[in-house]
Design a protein around this motif. Structure first.
Motif, PDB file in Angstrom:
ATOM      1  N   TRP A  57       2.854  12.221 -23.636  1.00 26.95           N
ATOM      2  CA  TRP A  57       3.930  13.949 -23.206  1.00 26.95           C
ATOM      3  C   TRP A  57       4.906  13.722 -24.152  1.00 26.95           C
ATOM      4  O   TRP A  57       5.371  12.711 -24.551  1.00 26.95           O
ATOM      5  CB  TRP A  57       4.102  13.491 -21.562  1.00 26.95           C
ATOM      6  N   GLN A  61       5.584  19.627 -25.793  1.00 25.67           N
ATOM      7  CA  GLN A  61       4.557  20.113 -24.505  1.00 25.67           C
ATOM      8  C   GLN A  61       5.047  19.569 -23.651  1.00 25.67           C
ATOM      9  O   GLN A  61       4.692  20.261 -22.429  1.00 25.67           O
ATOM     10  CB  GLN A  61       3.528  19.150 -24.976  1.00 25.67           C
ATOM     11  N   THR A  91      -2.588  19.544 -26.958  1.00 25.67           N
ATOM     12  CA  THR A  91      -1.652  20.007 -27.634  1.00 25.67           C
ATOM     13  C   THR A  91      -0.293  20.169 -26.689  1.00 25.67           C
ATOM     14  O   THR A  91      -0.647  21.293 -26.231  1.00 25.67           O
ATOM     15  CB  THR A  91      -2.157  20.417 -29.016  1.00 25.67           C
ATOM     16  N   ALA A  92       0.750  20.699 -27.658  1.00 27.26           N
ATOM     17  CA  ALA A  92       1.631  21.665 -27.030  1.00 27.26           C
ATOM     18  C   ALA A  92       1.020  23.513 -27.039  1.00 27.26           C
ATOM     19  O   ALA A  92       1.390  24.050 -26.005  1.00 27.26           O
ATOM     20  CB  ALA A  92       2.888  21.739 -27.781  1.00 27.26           C
ATOM     21  N   GLU A  95      -1.369  23.579 -23.626  1.00 24.38           N
ATOM     22  CA  GLU A  95       0.046  23.868 -22.886  1.00 24.38           C
ATOM     23  C   GLU A  95       0.071  24.828 -22.250  1.00 24.38           C
ATOM     24  O   GLU A  95       0.532  25.731 -21.773  1.00 24.38           O
ATOM     25  CB  GLU A  95       1.175  22.993 -22.494  1.00 24.38           C
TER      26      GLU A  95
END
Length: 701
Positions: A57, A61, A91-92, A95
């Motif tokens: 992480w 993120q 990935t962000a 998320e």
């Protein structure tokens, strides 16, 4: 004593011994706490904005997961990379879809992210939004070009285990988001009939969790909606359960009634354990559903229905079953062993379970009984009158066309033949002799290799037979050649790519070029994919190397001999046939000048490959041949005709001294001069006066 301002500053200043790892840990903790001040301070003190905490992480993120837009903007401004992946490939951006925050999604998308990018499990942001029921995020992503019908991409290893292939619609159905399902279908055009790698469609996903009390209402609503949208009711889950069986397990009489009214579902279809919808209803002691099924004609003569009702002390159920002619009929199966080794376990399972018969055919159209995939659907195991078969299922109209084609193959030795067929409820069931594996699978099993020359003989014959029926195959892939228990190879066209030749020579030439690749693929043992293999992969020390090179060259040049002539190519000749051919040439071409003319190559690049052959041959052998015991001495030159003369004289005037020296004559000369046979053959073939000498009618030993 109160701490001074100076002592407070010292407490907040990191020790000079703090490592980058310590700073990264603190930065991620500060982000998760949404503590903007600490985040700024740690970044100023040298913390890496792209550092990773547990499971990979990054701070960005973590900020996205915390749904903190300001912190996300801050980290991006400080150089956070939006492309960085967690350990699972997320990935962000994915998320942000889970969080459902459209503002963050837009922020990240503006940084050049691929909207259909996915993690290691195949999840895209669009799929995550569907999974978590984030409808606004879903609409935003769709407006920006997200692929609504994208199937979950997984590794080849996972795909082989039938994992993956799930769509966003399936996710929304499984999680019970009715509003999201409607949006996906009505506004975004989601396909309700796509199937995942376990052969399940959206309806099956909706019903799988319908037994849970909290998902029941939404599952029923979604199922009714999908049925109104024309979803295929014949899809099954990974255990072979139909939508009807799953609806019975949910104990939804309304849904059961709707499914039965569709008229497309087989009421007596059973799962992999042989349980029908009625059996499930009896087991669950659901009289209302059992009554519905019985009144619609469900069979009551399979399974121990009365015994189950009695065991449940369900007197009303037993009474209902008796009213519909249910009887206790114990079933005893004799022990049975299939002929097939490859499909033994699946066949024994099919033999033992209940399946509704289709004429004389017993088959089960679900993933664990599927043995081959085609663009037209799967091929399944079957038992026709007790004979093990492969079953192709299609609509009656298409099935009739396929039946007529396969019936034309009946007199061919190496084309797959139709064994039997059945028709039922608008479907055609074509039954073929069961194969063990296809050519591609076989070549991947080195412990069970076939003799390549025999394999290619059958492959050539199969293509030749198809051409004689007036068709070009157009898909000569090793997966379309099937091998039975006896090692016989058959060609099939289940993808229906064949075309009528009708004087279109380019179709035949296309097959010949594909056959060239297939020859190389077989000769190299399938070590490389079909499209990547080349002549450079051939083993130069193979006794057939030069013949194989010439054969593939002849195929790609659309040789005038065609498949009929190339089936008699020296590659297919045995060692003894090649040697007999070389021995015979001197006598067949009587005149010495003619011999020299025939074997003098007009093209220097194709000149005699052994211009100093007298230096290669054993000195003692050459000396004995030049000075025979009972004959006139003769000095052999390096000319090809003299080499052929020596081979002929060796046969007509045998000498025990030579035999003792070299033993097997054919073995010796063919190994010493491996390119001689194909050179002599081609020189003869290219001479109109002597080409008939190259036509060996029976190349078998």
């Amino acid at each position: 004593m109160e701490p001074t301002a100076h002592s407070q500053q010292e407490a907040s200043t990191p020790s000079s011994t703090e490592t980058a790892e310590d700073l990264a840990f603190k930065l991620n903790a500060a982000v998760r706490d949404s503590n903007k001040e600490d985040v700024l301070r740690l970044l100023e003190e040298g913390a890496d904005v792209n550092s990773k905490a547990e499971s990979g992480w990054t701070p960005l993120q973590s900020a996205v997961q915390a749904n903190d837009e300001d912190l996300v903007q801050l980290l991006l401004d400080k150089g956070a990379c939006p492309h960085t992946r967690k350990d699972n490939g997320g990935t962000a951006f994915t998320e942000a879809a889970i969080a459902g925050n459209v503002n963050i999604l837009k922020l990240l998308l503006d940084r050049g992210l691929n909207i259909n990018d996915h993690d290691d499990n195949g999840f895209t942001a669009f799929m995550e939004a569907a999974w978590y029921g984030n409808e606004e995020a879903l609409k935003f992503l769709f407006s920006k070009g997200a692929n609504v019908n994208l199937r979950r991409a997984v590794s080849e290893e996972k795909a082989n285990l039938h994992k993956g292939g799930v769509t966003a619609l399936m996710d929304a159905c499984r999680e019970g988001y009715f509003s999201v399902v409607k949006t996906l279908v009505q506004e975004m055009g989601a396909d309700v009939n796509i199937r995942d790698n376990k052969d399940r469609n959206a309806l099956i996903h909706a019903l799988k969790k319908g037994c849970a009390k909290e998902k029941y209402e939404s599952a029923v609503s979604i199922a009714h909606f999908l049925l109104d949208c024309g979803v295929d009711v014949k899809s099954k889950d990974e255990c072979g359960k139909t939508a009807l069986i799953l609806a019975v397990e949910m104990r939804s009489p309304d849904l059961v009634k709707t499914l039965l009214e569709k008229g497309e579902i087989d009421i007596d279809d059973a799962d992999e354990e042989g349980n029908t919808a009625l059996m499930v209803a009896v087991e669950k002691n659901d009289c209302d559903i059992a009554k519905l099924l019985c009144e619609k004609g469900a069979r009551t003569d399979v399974g121990n229905l009365i015994a189950v009702a009695n065991r449940n002390r369900a007197h009303n159920m037993a009474r209902l079953l008796h009213q519909h002619n249910a009887r206790f009929v114990p079933e005893t199966l004799k022990d049975w062993e299939p002929n097939s080794k490859r499909w033994r376990d699946q066949l024994k399972k099919l033999y033992a379970i209940y399946r509704p018969m289709i004429g004389k055919l017993k088959t089960f159209q679900y993933i664990k009984q599927r043995i081959h995939n085609t663009s037209q659907g799967g091929i399944y195991l079957g038992l026709h009158g007790g004979t093990e078969v492969a079953v192709r299922i299609s609509r009656s109209t298409e099935g009739d066309k396929e039946k007529r084609f396969f019936e034309q193959c009946g007199s061919c030795e190496c084309l797959l033949k139709l064994f039997q067929f059945e028709k039922a409820k608008g479907y055609m069931y074509l039954c073929f002799p069961l194969w063990e594996k296809n050519l591609e699978e076989h070549l991947q099993e080195p412990e069970d290799q076939m003799y390549y020359k025999d394999a290619l003989k059958m492959i050539f014959q199969a293509v030749r037979e198809l051409h004689s029926l007036g068709f070009a195959h157009q898909d000569l892939h090793p997966s379309n050649f099937f091998i039975d228990l006896g090692g016989k190879i058959y060609l099939a066209d289940f993808d229906n790519k064949r075309k009528l030749i009708e004087d279109k020579k380019e179709l035949v030439n296309s097959d010949l070029e594909a056959l060239r690749r297939l020859v190389l693929y077989v000769l190299t043992g399938g070590r490389k994919p079909l499209q990547q293999v080349s002549t450079e992969d051939l083993a130069a020390d193979s006794p057939d190397y030069h013949e194989a090179l010439d054969l593939v060259s002849s195929l790609v040049s659309h040789d005038e001999r065609g498949l009929e002539g190339l089936s008699k190519h020296p590659y297919f000749w045995s060692k003894q046939t090649r040697f007999r051919f070389l021995k015979s040439i001197w006598n067949k071409i009587k005149d010495l000048q003619n011999r020299k003319t025939v074997f003098q190559a007009p093209n220097p690049t194709k000149s005699f490959p052994y211009p100093r052959w007298t230096k290669k041959i054993d000195k003692d052998v050459l000396n004995i041949m030049e000075n025979p015991r009972k004959g006139v001495p003769f000095k052999y030159s390096n000319d090809v005709t003299d080499l052929l003369r020596l081979i002929r004289n060796l046969d007509e005037h045998p000498d025990t001294r030579i035999t003792a020296k070299i033993e097997d004559h054919a073995e010796y000369f063919l190994k010493l001069f491996p390119a001689l046979t194909i050179y002599v053959y081609n020189r003869l073939r290219q001479n109109p006066n002597y080409s008939h000498f190259a036509d060996i009618q029976d190349p078998s030993p």
